[in-house]
Design an enzyme around this catalytic site. Structure first.
Site, short mmCIF file in Angstrom:
data_model
loop_
_atom_site.label_atom_id
_atom_site.label_comp_id
_atom_site.label_asym_id
_atom_site.label_seq_id
_atom_site.Cartn_x
_atom_site.Cartn_y
_atom_site.Cartn_z
N HIS A 137 0.80 -1.23 0.00
CA HIS A 137 0.00 0.00 0.00
C HIS A 137 0.83 1.28 0.00
CE1 HIS A 137 -3.50 2.51 1.58
NE2 HIS A 137 -4.06 1.79 0.62
N LYS A 139 2.84 4.47 -1.27
CA LYS A 139 2.66 5.33 -2.45
C LYS A 139 3.86 6.28 -2.55
CE LYS A 139 -1.33 3.33 -2.15
NZ LYS A 139 -2.57 4.02 -1.79
N ASP A 144 14.91 10.53 -9.97
CA ASP A 144 16.25 10.95 -9.59
C ASP A 144 16.31 11.21 -8.08
OD1 ASP A 144 17.15 10.60 -12.19
OD2 ASP A 144 16.77 12.68 -12.75
#
Length: 478
Positions: A137, A139, A144
Site C-alpha cells: 500500500h 505510495k 532521480d
C-alpha cells in the site's frame, strides 16, 4: 522544532530545506507532476503503488515511461515499479498487461504478495475479498533525487475527482536514497514479472506461497530486513541525534522522519508515533486529522479524548466514500462508516469533550475523498509546525472484551496487514507552514460538522437490519 525532538528516538531524522518541499493540492496537478518527473528523469524512476489502472490517463503515463526508457540521451536511466500482486493481476487488462512490453534489463516490475494468502484459501477466496489478507500500500513516486509521497494510486479517479494528499520533495538525495532502498528491498521480497507472462520468485527469501514453513521463514527474513529502515542510524549526529543533512546547514529548517507500518511483520513504527502525537496535544494546541475511511483504533480515540487541545477530525461523507454506488455486499460499506462516525460522536459525549473534539464529513459534489493525515498547531500559532503525510488510513484490528460479550473493533488493514509508509514533517519554514495550513483549510472547508442528535434523527443514517449484519461481517476487513 524542540516540541517534536522525541521523534528522533523512533526514526532517523533527515534535515532539509523547507524550500525544497511543495504541497500539491489537486489530482490534476499530481498527474502533471508525475508526467513531468517521468519526462525529466535522467538516472532512476522508482514508483510504488497499490496498482496501475488501465484507462487513458494511465496508458499515457506508461507511454511516457516507454518514451523515456527509449531515449538514447539517457543511457543510465533505470525504472523500478512495485505494485501489489492481488490488485496488479486482477481482471484483464490489468497492471501487468499494461507494463509487460516495457520489461527488460532496465525496467523491472515487481508484485508483492502477502504471505497471509496461500494454499486452499488463495484458490477459493473471491477476487476483491482476498485483498483483506494484506496489500502493498506504499505510495512513492520518485524521479532521480526528487519524489512525491501520497496516498493516491496510479489510476484515473486519483488523477481527476478523488481528493487525496500529495507532497513533493525536490533535490533531497539522501531522503530519496532511503525511499529507493525501501522500495528495492520490498521488491526483493516480491515476484518479478517477466515479459512472457511468468513471474520469478522473490530473491530475498523463499516463495512464501509454497508452504507454511516457507511463509514463516519469509516473515522472519522480511522483518529483519525492515530493521534497517526503522532503527536510528549510526551516522554522524547533531546534538546527539543520528541524522542526515541535505544542502547547507543554514537552510536546514525542516526535519523529515520516515515512518513504516507493516503490522504482520511486527513493524509498528508509524502507529506508535501517531498515537504519541495525538496524546501529547496540549492546552491551546490544535490538531486536525483526516481519513477517507474513518475507523480509528481505540488507542487513537483514547489519545484524542484524553488530550487537552482542540481536535478536528474529517472523514468521508457517504457520497464521498469510495464504495458509494457499489454493487453486492460492498454497497453497504458507506453505511458501515456512518455507524463508525456515530460511535465516535457518542464517545465524544461520553467523555465530555463536546466543543473540544469535532467530527466533520467531506462532501464535494461528484468527488470522492481519500485524503489522510495530521496537521499539528502549537499553542498560540496560526500555522502548523508538523504534518503526517503518506499512505496510512489510521485503523487496525483489536479484540475488545466486555462483561457480556466479545466483538471485534476493526479498522482498515493499514496497521495490521498492509505495507505503509508515512513521513512526519516538522518545519520552521514560514512558507511551508503556510502551505500546510492552506492544504488543511482546503480540505476542511469541504467538511460539514456532525452532531450526535442530528445523526440520530436523520433517517438516512439509520442502519436497517441487513446493513447492521453487513457491518458486523465487513468490519474486520475494511
Amino acid at each position: 522544532m524542540q516540541r517534536f525532538s522525541w521523534l528522533a528516538a523512533f526514526s532517523k531524522p533527515y534535515f532539509i530545506s523547507g524550500n525544497n518541499v511543495e504541497v500539491i493540492y489537486s489530482p490534476e496537478k499530481f498527474y502533471d507532476a508525475l508526467q513531468t518527473g517521468i519526462r525529466g528523469a535522467q538516472r532512476r524512476i522508482v514508483m510504488s503503488s497499490l496498482y496501475l489502472g488501465t484507462d487513458k490517463l494511465e496508458t499515457q503515463l506508461v507511454e511516457g515511461l516507454r518514451s523515456s526508457m527509449a531515449d538514447v540521451s539517457r543511457p543510465e536511466l533505470r525504472t523500478t515499479i512495485l505494485l501489489d500482486h492481488l490488485r496488479g493481476f486482477r481482471g484483464s487488462p490489468n497492471s501487468y498487461t499494461l507494463l509487460k512490453d516495457l520489461i527488460d534489463s532496465k525496467f523491472g516490475a515487481y508484485f508483492y504478495h502477502t504471505p497471509n494468502l496461500r494454499g486452499l484459501l488463495r484458490r477459493v477466496a473471491p477476487s476483491r475479498f482476498n485483498e483483506v489478507m494484506g496489500l502493498q500500500h506504499m505510495k512513492i513516486y520518485l524521479f532521480d533525487d526528487s519524489f512525491i509521497i501520497s496516498g493516491a494510486n496510479l489510476s484515473r479517479d486519483y488523477f481527476a475527482n478523488r481528493q487525496d494528499r500529495y507532497m513533493k520533495f525536490s533535490n533531497c538525495p539522501q531522503l530519496a536514497d532511503f525511499m529507493v532502498t525501501l522500495v528495492e528491498t520490498v521488491s526483493s521480497f516480491s515476484f518479478k514479472a517477466t515479459a512472457n507472462g511468468s513471474a520469478e520468485s522473490p530473491v530475498a527469501a523463499k516463495n512464501p506461497l509454497t508452504s507454511k514453513r516457507a511463509s514463516k521463514t519469509f516473515r522472519t527474513t522480511f522483518k529483519n530486513a525492515m530493521a534497517e529502515f526503522t532503527s536510528p542510524s549510526d551516522s554522524p549526529s547533531v546534538e546527539g541525534v543520528p541524522s542526515a543533512h541535505e544542502g547547507e546547514s543554514g537552510d536546514q529548517d525542516t526535519v523529515v522522519y520516515p515512518l513504516l507500518q507493516m503490522g504482520q511483520y511486527g513493524v509498528s513504527q508509524d502507529a506508535i508515533v501517531t498515537q504519541r502525537i495525538l496524546a501529547q496535544l496540549g492546552k491551546e494546541e490544535k490538531l486536525f486529522l483526516t481519513s477517507g475511511y474513518f475507523n480509528l483504533p481505540p488507542e487513537y480515540i483514547h489519545a484524542i479524548l484524553s488530550s487537552e487541545g482542540q481536535c478536528s477530525v474529517l472523514g468521508a461523507s457517504p457520497q464521498a466514500n469510495g464504495f458509494y454506488g457499489a454493487k453486492g455486499v460492498a454497497k453497504h460499506v458507506p453505511s458501515m462508516y456512518i455507524h463508525f462516525a456515530q460511535e465516535f460522536l457518542e464517545s465524544i459525549i461520553k467523555h465530555g469533550c463536546e466543543g473540544r473534539v469535532k467530527y466533520s464529513e467531506y462532501f464535494r459534489n461528484g468527488w470522492t475523498f481519500h485524503g489522510k493525515g495530521v496537521w499539528y498547531y502549537l499553542a498560540k500559532e496560526n500555522l502548523p509546525s508538523l504534518t503526517l503525510v503518506g499512505s496510512s488510513n489510521y485503523g487496525r484490528w483489536q479484540c475488545v472484551i466486555t462483561e457480556s460479550e466479545w466483538y471485534l473493533v476493526v479498522g482498515h488493514r493499514s496497521l495490521t496487514r498492509d505495507l505503509e509508509v508515512q513521513l512526519a514533517v516538522v518545519t520552521e519554514n514560514a512558507g511551508l507552514r503556510y502551505a500546510f495550513h492552506k492544504e488543511q483549510e482546503a480540505l476542511f472547508q469541504c467538511g460539514k460538522e456532525l452532531h450526535l442528535d442530528g445523526v440520530r434523527q436523520d433517517p438516512s443514517r439509520q442502519l436497517n437490519s441487513l446493513q447492521w449484519v453487513a457491518t458486523q461481517l465487513l468490519r474486520p476487513h475494511v
